[in-house]
Enzyme design. Structure first.
Site, PDB file in Angstrom:
ATOM      1  N   CYS A 184       0.592  -1.343   0.232  1.00  0.00           N
ATOM      2  CA  CYS A 184      -0.220  -0.372  -0.049  1.00  0.00           C
ATOM      3  C   CYS A 184       0.889   1.111  -0.104  1.00  0.00           C
ATOM      4  O   CYS A 184       0.465   2.224  -0.557  1.00  0.00           O
ATOM      5  CB  CYS A 184      -0.877  -0.069   1.169  1.00  0.00           C
ATOM      6  SG  CYS A 184      -2.040  -1.379   1.081  1.00  0.00           S
ATOM      7  N   CYS A 315      -2.417  -8.316 -15.022  1.00  0.00           N
ATOM      8  CA  CYS A 315      -3.657  -6.644 -14.619  1.00  0.00           C
ATOM      9  C   CYS A 315      -2.536  -5.400 -13.353  1.00  0.00           C
ATOM     10  O   CYS A 315      -1.152  -5.345 -14.790  1.00  0.00           O
ATOM     11  CB  CYS A 315      -4.617  -7.558 -13.254  1.00  0.00           C
ATOM     12  SG  CYS A 315      -3.457  -8.059 -12.064  1.00  0.00           S
TER      13      CYS A 315
END
Length: 347
Positions: A184, A315
């Site tokens: 993150c 992706c």
């Protein structure tokens, strides 16, 4: 035994026929260990404490920082610099004085893992790195503990139940850590996502404690908060499959980096079938070639994939492409790979 104040406090969930007084007594008797008091840990801890879990252990050696407050809403700006584990326990005790808390203001490591985990009925992994996830998993396997797992990145989250009655574990989903670890800090995360995933994790915990409903043992739930898509994938127990079909597992559970992909494309482009498993609008914004078949459309599009080629799925972060590999390996005869780190990795 519940006291009168507890009967009033938990009334709304006790009137559920699936739970009742017996279920609430099971919740009070439960001992749950939560590893990580950050983005995922905060909602997990808040809702388990509110539900009346009798004993909750909190493991975290970190301190609260300003950048945490966007998603770790158990804390506020006056808590900056304080221990997450200690602060969480103090705040949760105010939320529910009937819950006992054990604080471990230390890093979860190989030399303390067993001692920390062994006295708890259930372990919940809210950590944010692969080293800890593998250690938590392996410790739970060795102790025969059920493990609830969650992860978040950008707009995507995952939830699973591992090692429940000998069921699949984290290594069945991810046999080895990726060569690139996008977290993150580097990839970002929408602040609401930890709440969504954390609540699913807490819900799984209560269902397991009360032995009600259908849990996520042997399954992986993926949630895309940007596109409002939810999918549940079945997790094969690779340690069993490997014995029966070693060649297939070796061929279809690989990850490759961009350097390897470029080499394959330069040497034998006709042998490579590249699939962008993101949504159409994401593919239109940027891509590295190939066809665009959304992860959620992949099961119905298998006939469009030419046989006996090296299929490479990619992706944005590498999460959806790993799930695509799981989907394809069930029926595709060729080799299937996931591009490590996806487009988020800068090459």
């Amino acid at each position: 035994m519940l006291v009168k104040e507890e009967l009033n406090r938990y009334n709304r969930q006790m009137i559920l026929p699936e739970l009742g007084l017996k279920g609430q007594e099971k919740i009070k008797a439960a001992t749950v260990l939560v590893i990580g008091a950050g983005g995922l840990g905060c909602p997990v801890l808040q809702y388990l404490a509110a539900a009346g879990v009798g004993t909750i252990g909190i493991v975290d050696d970190d301190v609260i920082e300003l950048s945490n407050l966007q998603r770790q809403i158990l804390y506020n700006h006056t808590d900056i610099g304080l221990s997450k584990a200690k602060t969480a326990a103090a705040k949760l005790k105010l939320l529910n004085p009937h819950v006992a808390f054990t604080v471990y203001h230390e890093r979860f490591k190989a030399d303390n893992a067993v001692n920390i985990c062994q006295d708890y009925d259930l372990v919940i992994d809210c950590s944010d790195n692969f080293t800890t996830r593998y250690l938590v998993n392996d410790t739970c396997v060795s102790l025969g503990k059920t493990l609830i797992f969650g992860s978040i990145l950008q707009f995507e989250g995952q939830v699973a139940v591992f090692n429940h009655h000998g069921g699949s574990n984290y290594r069945d989903l991810y046999p080895a850590p990726p060569t690139e670890n996008i977290n993150c800090v580097e990839g970002g995360v929408i602040g609401i996502l930890p709440g969504i995933i954390g609540l699913y994790m807490a819900n799984e915990a209560l269902k397991l404690i009360c032995n009600i409903g259908e849990n996520l043992s042997g399954k992986l739930m993926t949630i895309d908060a940007l596109n409002n898509t939810v999918s549940v994938f079945k997790i094969a127990q690779e340690r069993e499959t490997f014995i029966a079909k070693p060649q297939k597992v070796m061929q279809t559970s690989e990850e490759i980096d961009k350097k390897t992909l470029n080499q394959w494309l330069s040497e034998a482009p006709d042998q490579i079938f590249l699939i962008d498993v993101r949504e159409e609008y994401e593919h239109e914004e940027n891509h590295i070639g190939g066809v665009n078949i959304s992860l959620y459309e992949l099961p119905s599009a298998l006939s469009s994939i030419p046989p006996y080629k090296k299929v490479v799925c990619y992706c944005q972060t590498g999460q959806r492409s790993k799930m695509a590999v799981k989907v394809l390996k069930e029926s595709y005869e060729g080799e299937v790979y996931s591009l490590t780190g996806g487009l988020s990795v800068h090459y």
